[in-house]
Motif scaffolding. Structure first.
Motif, PDB file in Angstrom:
ATOM      1  N   LEU A 178       0.860  -1.176   0.000  1.00  0.00           N
ATOM      2  CA  LEU A 178       0.000   0.000   0.000  1.00  0.00           C
ATOM      3  C   LEU A 178       0.900   1.230   0.000  1.00  0.00           C
ATOM      4  N   ARG A 179       0.727   2.062  -1.009  1.00  0.00           N
ATOM      5  CA  ARG A 179       1.533   3.279  -1.076  1.00  0.00           C
ATOM      6  C   ARG A 179       0.630   4.486  -0.865  1.00  0.00           C
ATOM      7  N   PHE A 180       0.911   5.225   0.204  1.00  0.00           N
ATOM      8  CA  PHE A 180       0.135   6.416   0.577  1.00  0.00           C
ATOM      9  C   PHE A 180       1.129   7.573   0.605  1.00  0.00           C
ATOM     10  N   SER A 181       1.193   8.302  -0.501  1.00  0.00           N
ATOM     11  CA  SER A 181       2.276   9.254  -0.703  1.00  0.00           C
ATOM     12  C   SER A 181       1.748  10.662  -0.951  1.00  0.00           C
ATOM     13  N   VAL A 182       2.418  11.651  -0.344  1.00  0.00           N
ATOM     14  CA  VAL A 182       2.192  13.064  -0.652  1.00  0.00           C
ATOM     15  C   VAL A 182       3.554  13.748  -0.551  1.00  0.00           C
ATOM     16  N   ARG A 183       4.060  14.158  -1.710  1.00  0.00           N
ATOM     17  CA  ARG A 183       5.406  14.731  -1.755  1.00  0.00           C
ATOM     18  C   ARG A 183       5.386  16.036  -2.552  1.00  0.00           C
ATOM     19  N   ARG A 241      -2.851  16.142  -8.211  1.00  0.00           N
ATOM     20  CA  ARG A 241      -2.139  17.291  -7.654  1.00  0.00           C
ATOM     21  C   ARG A 241      -2.962  17.874  -6.516  1.00  0.00           C
ATOM     22  N   LEU A 242      -2.328  18.086  -5.370  1.00  0.00           N
ATOM     23  CA  LEU A 242      -2.998  18.635  -4.203  1.00  0.00           C
ATOM     24  C   LEU A 242      -2.144  19.768  -3.657  1.00  0.00           C
ATOM     25  N   GLY A 243      -2.619  21.009  -3.831  1.00  0.00           N
ATOM     26  CA  GLY A 243      -1.832  22.162  -3.384  1.00  0.00           C
ATOM     27  C   GLY A 243      -0.513  22.224  -4.117  1.00  0.00           C
ATOM     28  N   ASN A 244       0.576  22.137  -3.352  1.00  0.00           N
ATOM     29  CA  ASN A 244       1.915  22.153  -3.937  1.00  0.00           C
ATOM     30  C   ASN A 244       2.542  20.766  -3.953  1.00  0.00           C
ATOM     31  N   SER A 245       1.714  19.740  -3.889  1.00  0.00           N
ATOM     32  CA  SER A 245       2.235  18.381  -3.764  1.00  0.00           C
ATOM     33  C   SER A 245       1.585  17.450  -4.778  1.00  0.00           C
ATOM     34  N   ASP A 246       2.247  16.311  -4.980  1.00  0.00           N
ATOM     35  CA  ASP A 246       1.697  15.223  -5.784  1.00  0.00           C
ATOM     36  C   ASP A 246       1.236  14.134  -4.820  1.00  0.00           C
ATOM     37  N   MET A 278      -8.240  13.030   2.869  1.00  0.00           N
ATOM     38  CA  MET A 278      -7.894  14.341   2.344  1.00  0.00           C
ATOM     39  C   MET A 278      -7.244  15.212   3.413  1.00  0.00           C
ATOM     40  N   ALA A 279      -7.663  15.062   4.673  1.00  0.00           N
ATOM     41  CA  ALA A 279      -7.057  15.840   5.752  1.00  0.00           C
ATOM     42  C   ALA A 279      -5.591  15.450   5.943  1.00  0.00           C
ATOM     43  N   LEU A 280      -5.299  14.150   5.885  1.00  0.00           N
ATOM     44  CA  LEU A 280      -3.916  13.707   6.029  1.00  0.00           C
ATOM     45  C   LEU A 280      -3.054  14.160   4.850  1.00  0.00           C
ATOM     46  N   LEU A 281      -3.594  14.017   3.640  1.00  0.00           N
ATOM     47  CA  LEU A 281      -2.844  14.470   2.471  1.00  0.00           C
ATOM     48  C   LEU A 281      -2.615  15.970   2.522  1.00  0.00           C
ATOM     49  N   GLY A 282      -3.620  16.722   2.977  1.00  0.00           N
ATOM     50  CA  GLY A 282      -3.443  18.169   3.120  1.00  0.00           C
ATOM     51  C   GLY A 282      -2.382  18.519   4.141  1.00  0.00           C
ATOM     52  N   GLU A 283      -2.326  17.745   5.230  1.00  0.00           N
ATOM     53  CA  GLU A 283      -1.280  17.966   6.229  1.00  0.00           C
ATOM     54  C   GLU A 283       0.100  17.695   5.643  1.00  0.00           C
ATOM     55  N   GLY A 284       0.206  16.607   4.848  1.00  0.00           N
ATOM     56  CA  GLY A 284       1.476  16.305   4.205  1.00  0.00           C
ATOM     57  C   GLY A 284       1.869  17.349   3.178  1.00  0.00           C
ATOM     58  N   ASP A 285       0.882  18.007   2.581  1.00  0.00           N
ATOM     59  CA  ASP A 285       1.183  19.095   1.656  1.00  0.00           C
ATOM     60  C   ASP A 285       1.718  20.313   2.405  1.00  0.00           C
ATOM     61  N   GLN A 286       1.104  20.656   3.540  1.00  0.00           N
ATOM     62  CA  GLN A 286       1.531  21.824   4.316  1.00  0.00           C
ATOM     63  C   GLN A 286       2.839  21.567   5.068  1.00  0.00           C
ATOM     64  N   HIS A 287       3.007  20.329   5.533  1.00  0.00           N
ATOM     65  CA  HIS A 287       4.205  19.977   6.318  1.00  0.00           C
ATOM     66  C   HIS A 287       4.771  18.680   5.738  1.00  0.00           C
ATOM     67  N   PRO A 288       5.611  18.774   4.703  1.00  0.00           N
ATOM     68  CA  PRO A 288       6.055  17.586   3.960  1.00  0.00           C
ATOM     69  C   PRO A 288       6.732  16.545   4.845  1.00  0.00           C
ATOM     70  N   VAL A 289       6.475  15.292   4.507  1.00  0.00           N
ATOM     71  CA  VAL A 289       7.120  14.160   5.175  1.00  0.00           C
ATOM     72  C   VAL A 289       7.976  13.370   4.188  1.00  0.00           C
ATOM     73  N   GLU A 290       7.953  13.769   2.920  1.00  0.00           N
ATOM     74  CA  GLU A 290       8.749  13.114   1.885  1.00  0.00           C
ATOM     75  C   GLU A 290       9.510  14.160   1.085  1.00  0.00           C
ATOM     76  N   GLU A 291      10.538  13.679   0.382  1.00  0.00           N
ATOM     77  CA  GLU A 291      11.289  14.537  -0.526  1.00  0.00           C
ATOM     78  C   GLU A 291      10.606  14.573  -1.884  1.00  0.00           C
ATOM     79  N   ALA A 292      10.833  15.639  -2.618  1.00  0.00           N
ATOM     80  CA  ALA A 292      10.286  15.741  -3.969  1.00  0.00           C
ATOM     81  C   ALA A 292      10.910  14.669  -4.849  1.00  0.00           C
ATOM     82  N   GLN A 293      10.100  14.133  -5.753  1.00  0.00           N
ATOM     83  CA  GLN A 293      10.600  13.127  -6.697  1.00  0.00           C
ATOM     84  C   GLN A 293      11.075  13.855  -7.948  1.00  0.00           C
ATOM     85  N   LEU A 294      12.395  13.855  -8.126  1.00  0.00           N
ATOM     86  CA  LEU A 294      12.978  14.637  -9.213  1.00  0.00           C
ATOM     87  C   LEU A 294      12.942  13.904 -10.537  1.00  0.00           C
TER      88      LEU A 294
END
Length: 301
Positions: A178-183, A241-246, A278-294
């Motif tokens: 299970l992949r639950f990602s917001v970066r 796309r969610l805010g400034n995150s994928d 959506m609340a968790l993904l929004g939190e990860g968008d505001q306070h990232p827990v992952e690095e951007a995927q380049l």
């Protein structure tokens, strides 16, 4: 004696009234209600009047009690009626848990031995203790959401130690990733390929995969993927796309006992639409827990 005889005559008249026609009963009831409010007459007649009033009161109470009992029996009978057999016949869009547990469940962290030598560049960077605890709390809450809102067929859930976004689901039928990602979004990250500009709901076949653009919210569109590997096992996912995150939610075969995703793409979308998700993904968008995927391959495996 004459007055006593009159009182007995009144009682006999009341008893005969029960055998009268409905029109006569209606008139007699109306007259009774009027005389009930009059003052009692002086003399022996007052006793006869009181007896007549008591008799009418007992009759009304008996009728009211019977009606109450009938209503109670009707309600009890309805409570024990069986529900409709069968149902709509179609699958539910998402099988939700009946209620969240009283306190969040703690999920263990699992280390899976890789089948190939690990890439040193992909190792998890060392972070300060406070940041590590924040990310660990985010992962625990994400695992709770996956556990509560995904169908029970995915099995028991644990955290994978190698990637922040990865969770292991194990059941007697097999194992899933299970992949639950917001970066943070990056222009160098993966794109939606052929489905990037297609109409909403139109499926596009890409080799052994099928992609489709969907409406995640009123303002957010995403892309679902259903992929089939060489062994015929399926993976399902949605990205948007969610805010400034994928954001990405995916379910795919994994490990030594891989299992096809038991969650169709429409249910994956329904999962992503849940307020807790959506609340968790929004939190990860505001306070990232992952690095951007380049750079790297598209989301689908």
């Amino acid at each position: 004696m004459q007055e006593q005889g009159q009182g007995q005559a009144q009682e006999q008249g009341h008893e005969k009234g029960h055998e009268q026609a409905p029109e006569a009963l209606f008139v007699r009831g109306a007259m009774g209600r009027v005389t009930d409010e009059l003052a009692e007459p002086v003399g022996l007649t007052a006793g006869a009047v009181r007896r007549g009033r008591r008799r009418r009161l007992r009759s009304r109470l008996a009728i009211g009690g019977a009606a109450a009992c009938t209503a109670a029996l009707a309600v009890t009978g309805l409570a024990y009626l069986p529900g409709p057999a069968g149902g709509s016949g179609g699958p539910e869009p998402l099988r939700m848990a009946a209620a969240p547990p009283a306190s969040p469940q703690v999920f263990p962290t699992t280390t899976v031995i890789p089948t190939a030598s690990p890439d040193p560049s992909a190792s998890v960077p060392v972070v300060p203790e406070a940041e590590r605890l924040r990310i660990e709390d985010f992962r625990q809450r994400s695992a709770n959401v996956l556990h509560d809102l995904l169908p029970a067929e995915v099995g028991s859930i644990s955290l994978l130690s190698d990637q922040v976004s990865d969770y292991l689901a194990q059941s007697p039928q097999g194992d899933l990733l299970l992949r639950f990602s917001v970066r943070p979004h990056s222009d160098g990250g993966p794109s939606d390929g052929l489905c990037e500009h297609t109409p909403i709901g139109q499926e596009v076949q890409v080799k052994t995969s099928t992609c489709k653009r969907v409406q995640v919210t009123g303002t957010i569109t995403g892309t679902t993927w259903r992929s089939v590997d060489s062994d015929g096992r399926t993976s399902t996912s949605v990205s948007f796309r969610l805010g400034n995150s994928d954001a990405y939610v995916g379910i795919m075969p994994y490990g030594q006992h891989p299992l096809s995703s038991p969650v169709p793409v429409d249910q994956v979308v329904a999962f992503a639409q849940q307020p807790r998700v959506m609340a968790l993904l929004g939190e990860g968008d505001q306070h990232p827990v992952e690095e951007a995927q380049l750079s790297g391959p598209a989301y689908e495996e």
